[in-house]
Design a protein around this motif. Sequence first.
Motif, PDB file in Angstrom:
ATOM      1  N   MET A   1       0.833  -1.250   0.135  1.00  0.00           N
ATOM      2  CA  MET A   1       0.115  -0.111   0.065  1.00  0.00           C
ATOM      3  C   MET A   1       0.862   1.245   0.010  1.00  0.00           C
ATOM      4  O   MET A   1       1.877   1.543   0.970  1.00  0.00           O
ATOM      5  N   THR A   2       0.604   2.352  -0.761  1.00  0.00           N
ATOM      6  CA  THR A   2       1.369   3.259  -0.977  1.00  0.00           C
ATOM      7  C   THR A   2       0.701   4.551  -0.408  1.00  0.00           C
ATOM      8  O   THR A   2      -0.839   4.605  -0.283  1.00  0.00           O
ATOM      9  N   THR A   3       1.291   5.694  -0.064  1.00  0.00           N
ATOM     10  CA  THR A   3       0.621   6.788   0.344  1.00  0.00           C
ATOM     11  C   THR A   3       0.754   7.811  -0.616  1.00  0.00           C
ATOM     12  O   THR A   3       2.106   7.819  -1.063  1.00  0.00           O
ATOM     13  N   SER A   4       0.024   8.931  -0.512  1.00  0.00           N
ATOM     14  CA  SER A   4       0.238   9.856  -1.619  1.00  0.00           C
ATOM     15  C   SER A   4       1.131  10.983  -1.123  1.00  0.00           C
ATOM     16  O   SER A   4       1.289  11.044   0.092  1.00  0.00           O
ATOM     17  N   ALA A   5       1.955  11.614  -1.934  1.00  0.00           N
ATOM     18  CA  ALA A   5       2.852  12.642  -1.587  1.00  0.00           C
ATOM     19  C   ALA A   5       2.212  13.745  -0.831  1.00  0.00           C
ATOM     20  O   ALA A   5       1.104  14.033  -1.061  1.00  0.00           O
ATOM     21  N   GLN A   6       3.034  14.409   0.150  1.00  0.00           N
ATOM     22  CA  GLN A   6       2.375  15.483   0.923  1.00  0.00           C
ATOM     23  C   GLN A   6       2.092  16.769  -0.217  1.00  0.00           C
ATOM     24  O   GLN A   6       2.987  16.894  -1.033  1.00  0.00           O
ATOM     25  N   PRO A   7       1.028  17.632  -0.081  1.00  0.00           N
ATOM     26  CA  PRO A   7       0.689  18.623  -0.849  1.00  0.00           C
ATOM     27  C   PRO A   7       2.082  19.666  -1.118  1.00  0.00           C
ATOM     28  O   PRO A   7       2.271  19.980  -2.132  1.00  0.00           O
ATOM     29  N   TYR A   8       2.843  19.602   0.123  1.00  0.00           N
ATOM     30  CA  TYR A   8       3.951  20.692   0.022  1.00  0.00           C
ATOM     31  C   TYR A   8       5.176  20.298  -0.895  1.00  0.00           C
ATOM     32  O   TYR A   8       5.921  21.044  -1.293  1.00  0.00           O
ATOM     33  N   GLU A   9       5.283  18.824  -1.286  1.00  0.00           N
ATOM     34  CA  GLU A   9       6.553  18.278  -1.961  1.00  0.00           C
ATOM     35  C   GLU A   9       6.404  18.867  -3.319  1.00  0.00           C
ATOM     36  O   GLU A   9       7.521  18.942  -3.913  1.00  0.00           O
ATOM     37  N   ARG A  10       5.195  19.653  -3.771  1.00  0.00           N
ATOM     38  CA  ARG A  10       5.426  20.099  -5.040  1.00  0.00           C
ATOM     39  C   ARG A  10       6.317  21.256  -5.152  1.00  0.00           C
ATOM     40  O   ARG A  10       6.785  21.630  -6.177  1.00  0.00           O
ATOM     41  N   TYR A  11       6.445  21.914  -4.079  1.00  0.00           N
ATOM     42  CA  TYR A  11       7.473  22.917  -4.019  1.00  0.00           C
ATOM     43  C   TYR A  11       8.802  22.874  -4.108  1.00  0.00           C
ATOM     44  O   TYR A  11       9.388  23.680  -3.991  1.00  0.00           O
ATOM     45  N   ARG A  12       9.279  21.350  -3.929  1.00  0.00           N
ATOM     46  CA  ARG A  12      10.559  21.007  -4.075  1.00  0.00           C
ATOM     47  C   ARG A  12      10.944  21.265  -5.805  1.00  0.00           C
ATOM     48  O   ARG A  12      12.208  21.057  -6.081  1.00  0.00           O
ATOM     49  N   SER A  76      -1.565  31.573  -1.854  1.00  0.00           N
ATOM     50  CA  SER A  76      -1.542  30.453  -2.962  1.00  0.00           C
ATOM     51  C   SER A  76      -0.871  29.107  -2.013  1.00  0.00           C
ATOM     52  O   SER A  76      -1.710  28.013  -2.452  1.00  0.00           O
ATOM     53  N   VAL A  77       0.233  29.282  -1.168  1.00  0.00           N
ATOM     54  CA  VAL A  77       0.696  28.159  -0.570  1.00  0.00           C
ATOM     55  C   VAL A  77      -0.324  27.394   0.461  1.00  0.00           C
ATOM     56  O   VAL A  77      -0.625  26.169   0.684  1.00  0.00           O
ATOM     57  N   ARG A  78      -1.293  28.357   1.047  1.00  0.00           N
ATOM     58  CA  ARG A  78      -2.071  27.938   2.050  1.00  0.00           C
ATOM     59  C   ARG A  78      -3.042  27.427   1.264  1.00  0.00           C
ATOM     60  O   ARG A  78      -3.718  26.183   1.830  1.00  0.00           O
ATOM     61  N   ASN A  79      -3.673  27.856   0.205  1.00  0.00           N
ATOM     62  CA  ASN A  79      -4.701  27.057  -0.633  1.00  0.00           C
ATOM     63  C   ASN A  79      -4.355  25.830  -0.799  1.00  0.00           C
ATOM     64  O   ASN A  79      -5.265  24.811  -1.101  1.00  0.00           O
ATOM     65  N   VAL A  80      -3.060  25.487  -1.225  1.00  0.00           N
ATOM     66  CA  VAL A  80      -2.494  24.107  -1.877  1.00  0.00           C
ATOM     67  C   VAL A  80      -2.298  23.264  -0.596  1.00  0.00           C
ATOM     68  O   VAL A  80      -2.570  22.014  -0.664  1.00  0.00           O
ATOM     69  N   THR A  81      -1.585  23.527   0.325  1.00  0.00           N
ATOM     70  CA  THR A  81      -1.171  22.958   1.243  1.00  0.00           C
ATOM     71  C   THR A  81      -1.818  22.907   2.783  1.00  0.00           C
ATOM     72  O   THR A  81      -1.532  21.912   3.371  1.00  0.00           O
ATOM     73  N   ARG A  82      -2.810  23.957   2.963  1.00  0.00           N
ATOM     74  CA  ARG A  82      -3.311  24.061   4.148  1.00  0.00           C
ATOM     75  C   ARG A  82      -2.167  24.313   5.194  1.00  0.00           C
ATOM     76  O   ARG A  82      -2.514  24.165   6.618  1.00  0.00           O
ATOM     77  N   MET A  83      -1.219  25.043   4.935  1.00  0.00           N
ATOM     78  CA  MET A  83      -0.076  25.384   5.730  1.00  0.00           C
ATOM     79  C   MET A  83       0.347  26.687   5.391  1.00  0.00           C
ATOM     80  O   MET A  83       0.364  27.364   4.282  1.00  0.00           O
ATOM     81  N   PRO A  84       0.957  27.552   6.569  1.00  0.00           N
ATOM     82  CA  PRO A  84       1.624  28.751   6.088  1.00  0.00           C
ATOM     83  C   PRO A  84       2.769  28.744   5.492  1.00  0.00           C
ATOM     84  O   PRO A  84       3.201  27.799   5.471  1.00  0.00           O
TER      85      PRO A  84
END
Length: 415
Positions: A1-12, A76-84
């Motif tokens: 079973m695999t887990t999806s990447a965290q939303p903030y990973e896109r910013y790498r 924009s980052v908050r909308n994507v990741t729900r994080m500041p």
Amino acid sequence: MTTSAQPYERYRGPEYRRLLAAARRSLERNGGEIKGSIGLTNPTTAERNAIIGITGTYRPADVRRITIPLAALEESVRNVTRMPLRDVLERIGPKLRFRADEQSALDQARQKILAEGEASPLHSEHAWYRQWLASLASDGTITGLINKKTTSLLSQAIRVLEYLYDRPRDAPPVMLPALADATTGDTKALNPGRGSLPTLVLRALAMARGIPLGSGAEARRELWDAFDVIVDDLASRVLVLNLPATGQGLGQWLTDAARYGTPFHITLHQLVTLPIAVNLPTVYVCENPAVLRRAAGELGASSPPLICAEGRPSTAFHRLARLIVEAGGTLLYHGDFDWPGIEMTNQLRDRYQAKPWRMGVGDYLSGVRADSDHVQLSGKRQDTCWEPELAEAMARENRAVYEEAVTDTLLADWS
């Protein structure tokens, strides 16, 4: 079973790298506040498209610089990741470093260290100590100790200095490992090459004596010795000829050696552990051991008392010279006619009121005429205060005359 990447990973991704680096600099500069704008110069196509996605505003392909409000990136980052934005930056990179906070912490640490230094009794009693502490604060040394988390070294240095200045005047010399153990708990803490602690202490001791801190091992040993700290009492030695002395052990050996005109090496260990008294009105000093060797071979027991600097004087040499002068003796010095030799002559004149012997302009010019080596002078020109014409003649002739070349003249005087 695999887990999806965290939303903030896109910013790498590479399209965000420069933009987020600019955002990091802005937050660190402004204490974490979201304010002002950030920008990119000569954006790539991927960077331009990423910014269009963030702002919703089209940017033409030939744009040379794009500027966006930092608040727009935060939203924009908050909308994507729900994080500041700050949390995202610290998830994909190192923790943010706020310059104002760091500077404030650095200032507080500096004040704490300086307060500790000022609390020492040495601060109110000695101007050199205050000068030392101020120099550490002004040249970045204290800041360096704070950044390396080695501020305890300054505390140890202060304990070493207090130990040396609290010792009774008639206390016997202390070995360097014993001093280190008494003040730091580590017998090797003051050894050369053990980091900043020996240098911190020696800087203070040099200021206490009013001299620059030398870089060579012998200069540092001599500085320790001036405060009755013995570094290597077997390696430091001085060569003598016909130097009778009083005192059990060493004094007897020197007197016996003088009876037979035999050269004798005295170690610093012997001078410390077997005290002697030298009561001679005049003692000659030469720079090169070849001169002493010839005096021993050709004059033997009839040679006058002679000690040899063997190039740069050792700690043992200085201790013996001090014994002779403090007992009322006079040192007559001869060395090489080159700029380092003249510098040594000046040092011995300043330190022991030694009198230059066969070190006049006539002696130099005679040596130039007799010498066939024609070695040019090198190094910084030195003054010859006892005979200013000598320095002028040396600069004019630009020739070095080494002591070995004029040994016949020296032996003629002695015989």
